[in-house]
Design an enzyme around this catalytic site. Structure first.
Site, PDB file in Angstrom:
ATOM      1  N   MET A 258       0.842  -1.191   0.000  1.00  0.00           N
ATOM      2  CA  MET A 258       0.000   0.000   0.000  1.00  0.00           C
ATOM      3  C   MET A 258       0.876   1.239   0.000  1.00  0.00           C
ATOM      4  SD  MET A 258      -2.864   1.471  -0.065  1.00  0.00           S
ATOM      5  CE  MET A 258      -3.051   3.254  -0.048  1.00  0.00           C
ATOM      6  N   GLU A 293       4.939   0.699  -5.752  1.00  0.00           N
ATOM      7  CA  GLU A 293       4.488   1.565  -4.660  1.00  0.00           C
ATOM      8  C   GLU A 293       5.222   2.895  -4.677  1.00  0.00           C
ATOM      9  OE1 GLU A 293       1.832   0.594  -3.259  1.00  0.00           O
ATOM     10  OE2 GLU A 293       2.027  -1.366  -4.220  1.00  0.00           O
TER      11      GLU A 293
END
Length: 853
Positions: A258, A293
């Site tokens: 994330m 990411e």
């Protein structure tokens, strides 16, 4: 009403999985209002008041609306237009579904249990941690303060500015305000973490943080992390937008990673790795995810889609940029060739009637969740690569850099991107790309020799695996044979020995391409970048397969992939494909991605072959693979490329499992025993093949060994390798044992769905596993994160025995999957394709194999 700045204080109780919070949010009220409406889920709002700029205080009363995930703060007066501060206190429990604030448990090196608190807010779960305007276009700055046990480490988006010992076994950790960003990017992790010494990358401190005992597995991630920061800063011509960067490995994490600004969170398997014990593919996966990411720091965090229908702007571009970066990081990996495998999966899904457009209207958080799929990531990246190759890499880069510079700290729509690219390239980007982004599916481009023989005629139609009801298009085609894509076609041909290149933007009408003479051979989709399939007429196909040494690896991959797609669509036969496989094998093919495509197709054929034809099929597999296996052997040679190890693992695994080669199985057992006795003595890629072969041919003793190695694994990659291998044991009793293990709560919730999926795909025990899934359905939904339910069910696509398939469809239609129903519908259509293949081919395969062998 819009927020400008949040001051957030959380008191975290990791041991009892609870938290208390206080927030002071600076908001601007645009019109007088008696109430404020925020997002909040499963939070107890204890106190509320709104303080105006002049000091006037309005008390508030919280009115929760669970159905709409909102809370209304009803004021005891009317708030006037202008600046205000909303003061709230609240409390909540940690989530049990790896979302919002949740607890992650682990066992330390000394055997003692440990736990940490972590967050996962994308797409719409910040509202589970604090009341907020939880929408991507309502950007604000965030200042986080954490009150935690004094012996724990706290990490958040920004640098620590102050640590205060509170004298009660607690400490208060204050972090600097973030840049202006969306609420889903707020993050913090608290626990007994270890962090590496910072590596300075253009004055940005980069660290890896993890649970105790695993810091030694961080060097590779620091290497790719530093490379990615430098690469993206150059590509975008904009510096990294935060003050520091922490890469945090979590024992429990529902997704892969994330992109929280400055505090990126990962599954351990995707960050912590021993380069000496990992396969090339495992290293590539870690590099991919870290690069992905970090690309988000610009494409997603600094510039963000206005609403969730534009999530592809985040994810497709991050995927595209990850591939560019990793290709630059390790050119020998040929990352754009290996991407063909994941792009191929996107083309599989996008050939379904139940596919969707890359961008479509999104109303609710559940609909936003459904955007995180292979179409957003892999199709989106594939379409972008097609565009980049067509308009030119440097003009494309200039357009992206201009887009980032113009929209920093703001939100955008898809049209903003097209504007920037059109300005930089001078090409009709909007008209071309709208046809790919806003409609589902993709075309198959048919190629026929022109009447005078000096060129070819190109036509497009929609590709589908199953005919759409009422379209009359037949297999491989679809509704709207004249519908529309603007297809950037690049061609390469040999004409009387001369190289010829052509570039055509193919619209709905046929296009005549003059080659200046009859083609010796012709490849459409030169370079292999186009997100479409190609169907050559018989003469052109024969010329092409006779000239495979003139094609590059990605072009050969596409030839194999398109041929197999035609089989699944009923436009060709398994026999046709196996004959092509023989041609490819005889040509001396050595690219691992091409062989991976061939082996994947052989794995599907293996499930259709009946017992009587099984020996002939196994003999054919060995005949196809034996030359490569003999050349490569079991031991790497000095100076060979890293991709050769991937090819070795692919070929040997297929020889041992699909080919049931006794000698390969025996050698695999010997090498497995050696590796167990002396870890690291066998090449990592070979170890992966050996583990798979031993499992597929294994007995009770082998199972016990694999289970033990899973529990005592030295690295995260070894842990999941042995865990998922348990699903490959084919003895019925061992299948039952793995089912019980997967369903009994002994496997992390993040891993259980993938273990169940592989059990469903077990060649002998899939139906048994399906029966267990049905029996324990409610328990599984209770335990597994909603966003992973479709991943658990992916294995049902292999259950092609008609009676079992009918049962699967009936059950899943009666038991909808939370937030992932669209993907489940796609799985069921893929199952229909597998059933149709079995019905078409099962009766004739024995005779086909007898001829080929």
């Amino acid at each position: 009403m819009e927020p400008r700045h949040y001051d957030l204080t959380f008191t975290l109780h990791v041991d009892d999985a609870s938290f208390a919070g206080e927030e002071r949010t600076q908001v601007v009220v645009h019109e007088p209002t008696p109430a404020l409406v925020l997002n909040a889920v499963e939070l107890d709002i204890l106190d509320a008041e709104l303080v105006a700029e002049d000091g006037n205080v309005l008390a508030g009363r919280a009115e929760p609306d669970a159905e709409h995930e909102q809370v209304t703060i009803r004021l005891d007066g009317t708030a006037g237009a202008g600046a205000h501060t909303l003061h709230l206190t609240f409390a909540g429990r940690f989530s049990e579904k790896l979302q919002g604030i949740y607890r992650s448990e682990f066992v330390a090196d000394d055997g003692r249990p440990g736990a940490l608190a972590a967050t996962q807010f994308e797409p719409a779960d910040a509202r589970r941690a604090f009341p907020c305007w939880d929408e991507p276009d309502l950007k604000a700055t965030f200042a986080v303060t954490l009150i935690v046990d004094e012996d724990l480490t706290a990490i958040s988006n920004s640098e620590t500015t102050e640590v205060t010992q509170l004298g009660n076994g607690k400490k208060q950790v204050r972090f600097a305000p973030t840049m202006r960003m969306s609420s889903y990017l707020v993050a913090f992790v608290v626990g007994p973490l270890e962090a590496t010494d910072p590596v300075r990358v253009d004055d940005v401190p980069l660290r890896v943080a993890c649970v105790p005992g695993k810091k030694s597995l961080s060097s590779f991630s620091l290497e790719i992390g530093a490379h990615a920061l430098r690469y993206f800063s150059r590509y975008f011509a904009v510096p990294y937008p935060a003050e520091k960067l922490d890469l945090v490995a979590l024992p429990d994490f529902a997704m892969g990673a994330m992109e929280n600004l400055g505090a990126v969170t990962f599954r351990e398997t995707l960050l912590l790795v021993d380069p000496q014990r990992a396969t090339r593919a495992e290293l590539e996966r870690v590099a991919d995810v870290v690069a992905h990411e970090l690309a988000h720091m610009w494409f997603g965090d600094l510039v963000t889609m206005r609403w969730w229908n534009g999530i592809w702007l985040n994810e497709a571009f991050a995927t595209f940029m990850e591939l560019l970066c990793v290709d630059d990081f390790r050119p020998d990996w040929q990352r754009w060739v290996t991407f063909a495998l994941s792009r191929g999966h996107a083309m599989l899904v996008d050939g379904l009637s139940s596919t969707r457009a890359i961008e479509f209207p999104v109303e609710s958080p559940d609909e936003a969740e459904q955007m995180f799929d292979v179409l957003t990531y892999q199709k989106g990246a594939g379409v972008l690569r097609m565009l980049e190759r067509y308009v030119g890499a440097e003009p494309f880069r200039q357009g992206i850099a201009a887009y980032i510079a113009q929209h920093s700290y703001a939100n955008t729509d898809t049209t903003d991107l097209w504007d920037a690219l059109e300005a930089a390239t001078g090409e009709p980007v909007r008209a071309t790309m709208d046809s790919w982004i806003f409609q589902p599916g993709y075309p198959v481009v048919s190629v026929t020799t022109s009447e005078d023989g000096s060129g070819v005629t190109l036509r497009q139609r929609r590709f589908r695996y199953l005919p759409d009801d009422g379209d009359g298009a037949g297999p491989g085609a679809g509704a709207g044979a004249n519908a529309g894509w603007q297809v950037p076609v690049m061609l390469r041909a040999s004409v009387e020995g001369r190289p010829v290149h052509r570039r055509v933007l193919l619209g709905p009408d046929p296009a005549e391409v003059d080659l200046g003479g009859a083609a010796d051979w012709l490849v459409v989709n030169e370079g292999g970048w186009g997100f479409y399939r190609v169907q050559y007429d018989d003469d052109l196909l024969g010329r092409l397969t006779g000239a495979l040494d003139n094609l590059d690896a990605l072009e050969r991959f596409n030839l194999v992939s398109d041929a197999w797609a035609a089989v699944l669509a009923g436009a060709s036969t398994v026999g046709d494909f196996l004959r092509l496989a023989r041609v490819v094998s005889d040509s001396g093919e050595r690219d691992p991605s091409v062989w991976a495509a061939l082996v994947a197709a052989l794995g599907v054929v293996d499930r259709v072959v009946g017992p009587d034809a099984e020996p002939a099929f196994q003999a054919l597999v060995k005949a196809l693979l034996a030359p490569v296996a003999a050349e490569l052997g079991w031991t790497p040679t000095a100076g060979e490329s890293e991709r050769t190890g991937t090819l070795r693992a692919t070929v040997l695994s297929a020889m041992g499992v699909l080919g049931a080669d006794a000698d390969v199985a025996a050698t695999a057992r010997e090498l497995h025993a050696r590796e167990l006795a002396e870890p690291g003595s066998v090449d990592a890629d070979v170890v992966a093949a050996v583990v798979a072969i031993v499992a597929a041919t294994g007995d009770d003793a082998d199972y016990a060994t694999h289970l033990e190695r899973y529990k005592a694994a030295a690295t995260p990659q070894e842990e999941v390798r042995y865990l998922y291998s348990l699903a490959a044991f084919e003895d019925e009793a061992l299948v039952r044992r793995t089912v019980d293990f997967a369903l009994g709560g002994q496997v992390r919730a993040q891993n259980a769905p993938f273990l169940v999926s592989q059990l469903l795909a077990n060649r002998r025990g899939g139906a048994l596993a399906w029966a267990a899934v049905k029996e324990h359905w409610d328990e599984l939904l209770e335990r597994i994160p909603d966003k992973l339910v479709d991943r658990m069910l992916e294995g049902v696509t292999t259950l092609s025995v008609p009676e079992v398939a009918t049962d699967v469809r009936a059950f899943l239609e009666a038991h909808p999957a939370p937030s992932r129903q669209r993907t489940v519908e796609q799985l069921l259509e893929r199952l229909d394709i597998a059933v149709a293949l079995r019905r078409r081919e099962a009766a004739t395969l024995p005779a086909t194999l007898a001829v080929l062998v």
